[in-house]
Design a protein around this motif. Structure first.
Motif, PDB file in Angstrom:
ATOM      1  N   LEU A  83      26.018  32.138  38.597  1.00  0.00           N
ATOM      2  CA  LEU A  83      24.344  32.451  38.555  1.00  0.00           C
ATOM      3  C   LEU A  83      23.578  31.090  38.277  1.00  0.00           C
ATOM      4  O   LEU A  83      24.057  30.224  37.412  1.00  0.00           O
ATOM      5  CB  LEU A  83      23.996  33.602  37.815  1.00  0.00           C
ATOM      6  CG  LEU A  83      24.800  35.046  37.896  1.00  0.00           C
ATOM      7  CD1 LEU A  83      24.717  35.884  36.892  1.00  0.00           C
ATOM      8  CD2 LEU A  83      24.081  35.586  39.241  1.00  0.00           C
ATOM      9  N   ASP A  95      18.450  30.200  42.472  1.00  0.00           N
ATOM     10  CA  ASP A  95      18.594  31.707  43.066  1.00  0.00           C
ATOM     11  C   ASP A  95      19.569  32.280  42.224  1.00  0.00           C
ATOM     12  O   ASP A  95      20.234  31.973  41.446  1.00  0.00           O
ATOM     13  CB  ASP A  95      19.591  31.449  44.536  1.00  0.00           C
ATOM     14  CG  ASP A  95      18.803  31.044  45.661  1.00  0.00           C
ATOM     15  OD1 ASP A  95      17.559  30.997  45.736  1.00  0.00           O
ATOM     16  OD2 ASP A  95      19.405  30.619  46.810  1.00  0.00           O
ATOM     17  N   LYS A  97      21.853  34.598  42.248  1.00  0.00           N
ATOM     18  CA  LYS A  97      23.084  35.084  42.780  1.00  0.00           C
ATOM     19  C   LYS A  97      24.475  34.442  42.342  1.00  0.00           C
ATOM     20  O   LYS A  97      24.161  33.204  42.099  1.00  0.00           O
ATOM     21  CB  LYS A  97      23.167  34.811  44.453  1.00  0.00           C
ATOM     22  CG  LYS A  97      22.966  33.235  44.739  1.00  0.00           C
ATOM     23  CD  LYS A  97      22.636  33.228  46.379  1.00  0.00           C
ATOM     24  CE  LYS A  97      22.543  31.688  46.480  1.00  0.00           C
ATOM     25  NZ  LYS A  97      22.116  31.421  47.933  1.00  0.00           N
ATOM     26  N   LEU A 180      28.735  36.857  48.272  1.00  0.00           N
ATOM     27  CA  LEU A 180      27.582  36.780  47.279  1.00  0.00           C
ATOM     28  C   LEU A 180      27.596  37.977  46.630  1.00  0.00           C
ATOM     29  O   LEU A 180      27.654  39.014  47.310  1.00  0.00           O
ATOM     30  CB  LEU A 180      26.310  36.006  48.050  1.00  0.00           C
ATOM     31  CG  LEU A 180      26.499  35.065  48.921  1.00  0.00           C
ATOM     32  CD1 LEU A 180      26.574  35.373  50.301  1.00  0.00           C
ATOM     33  CD2 LEU A 180      25.172  34.249  48.675  1.00  0.00           C
ATOM     34  N   ARG A 181      27.299  38.057  45.512  1.00  0.00           N
ATOM     35  CA  ARG A 181      26.739  39.098  44.614  1.00  0.00           C
ATOM     36  C   ARG A 181      25.418  38.644  44.010  1.00  0.00           C
ATOM     37  O   ARG A 181      24.984  37.681  43.684  1.00  0.00           O
ATOM     38  CB  ARG A 181      27.657  39.505  43.440  1.00  0.00           C
ATOM     39  CG  ARG A 181      27.013  40.583  42.556  1.00  0.00           C
ATOM     40  CD  ARG A 181      27.850  40.693  41.432  1.00  0.00           C
ATOM     41  NE  ARG A 181      27.310  41.589  40.504  1.00  0.00           N
ATOM     42  CZ  ARG A 181      26.589  41.219  39.246  1.00  0.00           C
ATOM     43  NH1 ARG A 181      26.507  39.909  39.135  1.00  0.00           N
ATOM     44  NH2 ARG A 181      25.979  42.121  38.365  1.00  0.00           N
ATOM     45  N   TYR A 182      24.341  39.727  44.466  1.00  0.00           N
ATOM     46  CA  TYR A 182      22.858  39.586  43.901  1.00  0.00           C
ATOM     47  C   TYR A 182      22.701  40.626  42.808  1.00  0.00           C
ATOM     48  O   TYR A 182      22.815  41.819  42.960  1.00  0.00           O
ATOM     49  CB  TYR A 182      21.839  39.737  44.875  1.00  0.00           C
ATOM     50  CG  TYR A 182      22.243  38.764  46.243  1.00  0.00           C
ATOM     51  CD1 TYR A 182      21.727  37.499  46.499  1.00  0.00           C
ATOM     52  CD2 TYR A 182      22.938  39.122  47.440  1.00  0.00           C
ATOM     53  CE1 TYR A 182      21.757  36.914  47.377  1.00  0.00           C
ATOM     54  CE2 TYR A 182      23.112  38.499  48.375  1.00  0.00           C
ATOM     55  CZ  TYR A 182      22.522  36.951  48.446  1.00  0.00           C
ATOM     56  OH  TYR A 182      22.680  36.168  49.726  1.00  0.00           O
ATOM     57  N   TRP A 195      16.726  36.518  44.878  1.00  0.00           N
ATOM     58  CA  TRP A 195      18.091  36.368  45.278  1.00  0.00           C
ATOM     59  C   TRP A 195      18.420  35.272  46.019  1.00  0.00           C
ATOM     60  O   TRP A 195      19.407  34.596  45.537  1.00  0.00           O
ATOM     61  CB  TRP A 195      18.496  37.869  46.048  1.00  0.00           C
ATOM     62  CG  TRP A 195      18.768  38.915  45.172  1.00  0.00           C
ATOM     63  CD1 TRP A 195      18.942  38.871  43.674  1.00  0.00           C
ATOM     64  CD2 TRP A 195      18.643  40.305  45.745  1.00  0.00           C
ATOM     65  NE1 TRP A 195      19.393  40.275  43.363  1.00  0.00           N
ATOM     66  CE2 TRP A 195      18.839  41.115  44.345  1.00  0.00           C
ATOM     67  CE3 TRP A 195      18.454  41.164  46.777  1.00  0.00           C
ATOM     68  CZ2 TRP A 195      19.284  42.734  44.681  1.00  0.00           C
ATOM     69  CZ3 TRP A 195      18.693  42.511  47.133  1.00  0.00           C
ATOM     70  CH2 TRP A 195      18.944  43.323  45.868  1.00  0.00           C
ATOM     71  N   GLU A 266      22.375  46.304  42.627  1.00  0.00           N
ATOM     72  CA  GLU A 266      23.136  44.853  42.909  1.00  0.00           C
ATOM     73  C   GLU A 266      23.158  45.008  44.679  1.00  0.00           C
ATOM     74  O   GLU A 266      23.400  45.967  45.106  1.00  0.00           O
ATOM     75  CB  GLU A 266      24.403  44.545  42.443  1.00  0.00           C
ATOM     76  CG  GLU A 266      25.506  45.513  42.525  1.00  0.00           C
ATOM     77  CD  GLU A 266      26.614  44.842  41.631  1.00  0.00           C
ATOM     78  OE1 GLU A 266      26.516  44.316  40.688  1.00  0.00           O
ATOM     79  OE2 GLU A 266      28.008  45.054  42.062  1.00  0.00           O
ATOM     80  N   HIS A 268      25.863  43.004  47.651  1.00  0.00           N
ATOM     81  CA  HIS A 268      26.889  42.016  48.243  1.00  0.00           C
ATOM     82  C   HIS A 268      26.876  41.749  49.689  1.00  0.00           C
ATOM     83  O   HIS A 268      26.510  42.698  50.399  1.00  0.00           O
ATOM     84  CB  HIS A 268      28.149  42.752  47.793  1.00  0.00           C
ATOM     85  CG  HIS A 268      28.547  43.166  46.266  1.00  0.00           C
ATOM     86  ND1 HIS A 268      29.416  42.298  45.868  1.00  0.00           N
ATOM     87  CD2 HIS A 268      28.098  43.857  45.370  1.00  0.00           C
ATOM     88  CE1 HIS A 268      29.431  42.722  44.406  1.00  0.00           C
ATOM     89  NE2 HIS A 268      28.914  43.695  44.360  1.00  0.00           N
TER      90      HIS A 268
END
Length: 327
Positions: A83, A95, A97, A180-182, A195, A266, A268
């Motif tokens: 992150l 960002d 993310k 990507l994981r936000y 994000w 969240e 993805h």
């Protein structure tokens, strides 16, 4: 305004009549004036679902466990990126993310790998933490890369080039797939983070299959719009390399990812950046130049164009180039 992004039928281009093919080429050419187009595909739905299932397991690990799969010196070409690392050019905030990156490896003796080792690193994937993920993500990478290669045939015709113009250019290129994981925005450490801040990709085209939630916004005619493809479609956006090759006739598709107001979930997504081989000379093709559209760009090697962008988005480690970009 939203109708400016068209929904085209790649399979009709490949399997239909000459008239159907011409209609698809025309639709893609008109839609890419925005930098974006939606397309159907033959990607297996269960492949995407399975990929998301394993990726969720990885991103759910504790931070220390995920850090085991960083790849120092790879600058985002493979492995885990934490992150608040990638920062869009011109943004004051990194960002919100985290990412997992992978690509197709080349043999050690391959001339591209010898000349550009930083673009073809040994792949780092969390097989030890999530058994089976390496094989599945490799299959997913191949499927999306094949879709992009096929879609470039439509774009080539729209540029006035031979249908196979991009075939050699993208063969064994450092095309990158990124998960990507936000995280929920309420968990961000300070105000000002998004994000993913507004950016354009460096590569030729980017494919974005279905994400797990809303948030992607695209800029069309100076206005930010929610990306709203029909069910089952893949979003294709254009990058800086294609803008240069087309002499600006196909602009870069600018986009950002913003959490919807009040959202607590969240998000993805999985995207793939289709690159040119790093030794490719990016120069406007003659069919895109003329008295009414004089040449706008000088020639530059793809690897050099990439390195400049990586420096600007804070992914260039110790002055070493790699192949990642915003997603």
């Amino acid at each position: 305004m939203a109708d400016a992004i068209l929904d085209v039928d790649l399979l009709a281009f490949e399997r239909g009549s000459q008239r159907a093919r011409e209609a698809v080429v025309d639709g893609v050419r008109r839609s890419l004036a925005t930098g974006f187009v939606y397309t159907n595909s033959d990607l297996p739905v269960d492949l995407l679902d399975s990929a998301y299932g394993l990726l969720r397991r990885f991103f759910a690990l504790e931070a220390g466990a995920k850090r085991r799969f960083r790849a120092p010196g790879a600058n985002g070409q493979t492995g885990y990126t934490e992150l608040l690392v990638e920062t869009a050019a011109g943004s004051a905030h990194p960002d919100w993310k985290e990412m997992l990156n992978w690509s197709a490896p080349l043999p050690l003796g391959h001339p591209l790998r010898r000349r550009f080792p930083e673009l073809y690193p040994e792949q780092v994937l969390p097989e030890a933490a999530v058994p089976g993920i390496t094989a599945l993500l490799a299959e997913f990478h191949r499927a999306i890369a094949d879709l992009q290669r096929r879609f470039l045939r439509v774009i080539a015709l729209g540029m006035g080039c031979a249908e196979d113009f991009f075939e050699e250019m993208v063969s064994e290129a450092p095309t990158l797939t990124r998960a990507l994981r936000y995280p929920p925005m309420a968990q961000a450490p300070a105000q000002g983070h998004l994000w993913a801040a507004a950016h354009g990709d460096i590569n030729l085209i980017t494919a974005l299959p279905r994400a797990t939630g809303p948030g992607l916004q695209v800029r069309v005619a100076g206005e930010w719009l929610e990306a709203a493809p029909p069910e089952g479609r893949v979003i294709i956006n254009t990058g800086l390399m294609l803008e240069r090759l087309s002499n600006g006739r196909i602009p870069t598709g600018w986009h950002r990812v913003m959490a919807p107001a009040g959202a607590t979930d969240e998000r993805h997504s999985v995207v793939q950046f289709c690159h040119a081989r790093p030794w490719t000379i990016l120069a406007p093709v003659p069919s895109c130049c003329g008295p009414d559209h004089p040449q706008r760009y000088s020639a530059i090697r793809a690897a050099d164009a990439l390195e400049e962008v990586l420096y600007r988005i804070n992914l260039l480690e110790n002055g070493v180039a790699t192949g990642a970009e915003n997603g």
